[in-house]
Design an enzyme around this catalytic site. Structure first.
Site, short mmCIF file in Angstrom:
data_model
loop_
_atom_site.label_atom_id
_atom_site.label_comp_id
_atom_site.label_asym_id
_atom_site.label_seq_id
_atom_site.Cartn_x
_atom_site.Cartn_y
_atom_site.Cartn_z
CG ASP A 108 -10.87 4.17 4.36
OD1 ASP A 108 -10.07 3.39 4.91
OD2 ASP A 108 -10.60 5.36 4.12
CG HIS A 140 -9.17 7.23 -0.89
ND1 HIS A 140 -10.09 6.74 0.00
CD2 HIS A 140 -7.95 6.97 -0.36
CE1 HIS A 140 -9.44 6.21 1.04
NE2 HIS A 140 -8.16 6.32 0.83
CE LYS A 145 -3.70 2.67 1.02
NZ LYS A 145 -4.20 2.78 2.39
ZN LIG Z 1 -7.94 3.53 4.14
#
Ligand SMILES: [Zn+2]
Length: 451
Positions: free
Chosen positions: A358, A286, A225
């Site tokens: 999330d 996102h 990530k």
């Molecule tokens: Zn996150």
């Protein structure tokens, strides 16, 4: 000791492998995998957008052996049957963006220096169980302390605690002062259990990024990530600003892909999204401020968009009560609205979409609340469900095991009592959950009735 004596070392290894192999072999011969027949009144197998009526799934042990119309399968007398003939059966759901360590009632940044890693462990046990009960049988965890998600994956795979299958990242790789750093505290304040140079997270320059990626792989992560841009729930940075450079991200992608790991890039900002896509990341998380060029680039590269378009409502409704600073509330108001508008543009343009919420920013177990928003902002119900099943499985690199209901896949499935293609919100209340052939939730009485 092992390095000094290769002969005794080899002997010892042989003994260890014998000790591991023997009980497993005995266990297999003693208990053949039980066969279970699942009657599915309406089946959405996620290989297409359509439902098929009156189907039967034959499950042997953990996996699906056969899926066929009921008329073609003779169920032997006395066989174990799970009767979901009044229900809609779908693959177990997959959330590609979770933080199982996180609690949505603890926003105050001071908690970062108050909680020990053990608190995260307690959270993870509870959150994993809630996630599974909500019908999410696989998740990708994209950011936690080192190496919480790896340990959680192991504990669940061993059957020690209930939870979804976990595809684990380490802590997100971030620049100094970036979204993944602890900003706004006095120098010397640390929240990790390791010294700063060993926290597996901060990296400046391609070589430093290479080192962090290799360190994380050493400790067992499945996915890398990155923080390509600033964030909303952090202090002192701007969501739109690029953070890791193209060269740094390219290094991370090359290192990760060389070892068969995918890369997820947290990216709100317009330029950071484009550089992450050009660097070859597998998903944009996102994607809030994406523009047309970014959309075109994602299509050209086949990059998934994993946009958390539900949690805005939760954050603006609850977060202040739970200690969210005003700076973060203000960022959320601007970014959240644009994210939904831009999500609709990306869907219309045909960008590949995966379901990611999330979770941890809002309470775990509410993951399915995002389906409503994905349909509201341009997807069909079938498309939204496939984003959380077949497409999600592709993104997390588990398409051989999960994501569709076909022979050979794990028997990971959920059932609901109304047609999700008419009302996708029914997925917020799954009535039945099976993972690996084992029933974890049954409000239909289907499994009990069979015994
Ligand atoms: Zn996150």
């Amino acid at each position: 000791m092992f390095r000094k004596s290769s002969l005794s070392c080899r002997f010892l290894l042989a003994l260890i492998s014998l000790a591991i192999a023997l009980p497993a072999a005995f266990a297999q011969s003693a208990t053949p995998a039980p066969t279970v027949y699942i009657k599915a009144g309406h089946l959405f197998d996620a290989t297409s957008d359509r439902l098929r009526d009156n189907m039967v799934l034959v499950v042997e042990g953990e996996r699906i052996a056969k899926v066929a119309p009921a008329a073609q399968i003779a169920i032997p007398a006395g066989a174990e049957v799970v009767d979901l003939s009044q229900a809609w059966v779908l693959p177990g759901l997959i959330d590609c963006h979770t933080h199982l360590e996180g609690r949505a009632d603890k926003y105050d940044p001071i908690n970062e220096v108050k909680f020990t890693p053990f608190q995260g462990g307690f959270n993870g046990v509870v959150n994993a169980a809630k996630t599974l009960q909500a019908g999410f049988t696989s998740v990708r965890d994209v950011g936690s302390q080192p190496f919480f998600a790896v340990d959680l994956r192991r504990a669940i795979d061993e059957g020690f605690i209930p939870g979804p299958r976990v595809v684990a990242s380490g802590p997100p790789i971030s620049i100094t002062g970036g979204h993944g750093d602890m900003n706004g505290f006095a120098p010397g304040v640390e929240n990790m259990m390791y010294p700063a140079e060993r926290d597996f997270s901060l990296a400046d320059g391609p070589e430093a990024v290479r080192h962090q990626v290799r360190e994380q792989i050493k400790y067992g992560v499945d996915v890398i990530k990155l923080h390509a841009t600033g964030g909303v729930l952090s202090q002192g940075d701007k969501p739109g600003a690029e953070q890791l450079t193209y060269e740094e991200m390219k290094m991370a992608v090359d290192e990760a892909h060389r070892t068969g790991r995918k890369v997820a890039a947290h990216a709100h900002g317009t330029q950071g999204i484009k550089d992450a896509v050009r660097a070859g990341v597998d998903s944009i998380e996102h994607g809030s401020l994406i523009d047309q060029e970014g959309i075109d680039l994602m299509k050209a590269h086949g990059t998934y968009l994993d946009a958390d378009i539900y949690n805005d409502d939760y954050i603006l409704g609850k977060a202040v009560e739970f200690g969210l600073p005003k700076e973060m509330v203000d960022k959320e108001k601007t970014v959240g609205r644009l994210q939904r508008e831009n999500f609709a543009k990306a869907v219309a343009a045909g960008v590949k979409i995966a379901f990611g919420t999330d979770a941890g920013v809002y309470p775990h177990g509410d993951n399915a609340k995002q389906f409503h928003y994905m349909v509201k902002f341009g997807m069909t119900p079938a498309g939204a469900i496939r984003a959380a099943t077949s497409s999600a499985a592709d993104l997390i690199d588990r398409a051989g095991d999960v994501g569709t209901l076909e022979a050979g896949k794990y028997a990971d499935l959920v059932a609901v009592t109304a047609n999700p293609l008419d009302h996708v919100e029914v997925l917020e209340h799954v009535a039945f959950v099976m993972k690996g052939g084992k029933v974890y939730k049954d409000e239909t009485g289907a499994a009990k009735a069979a015994k």
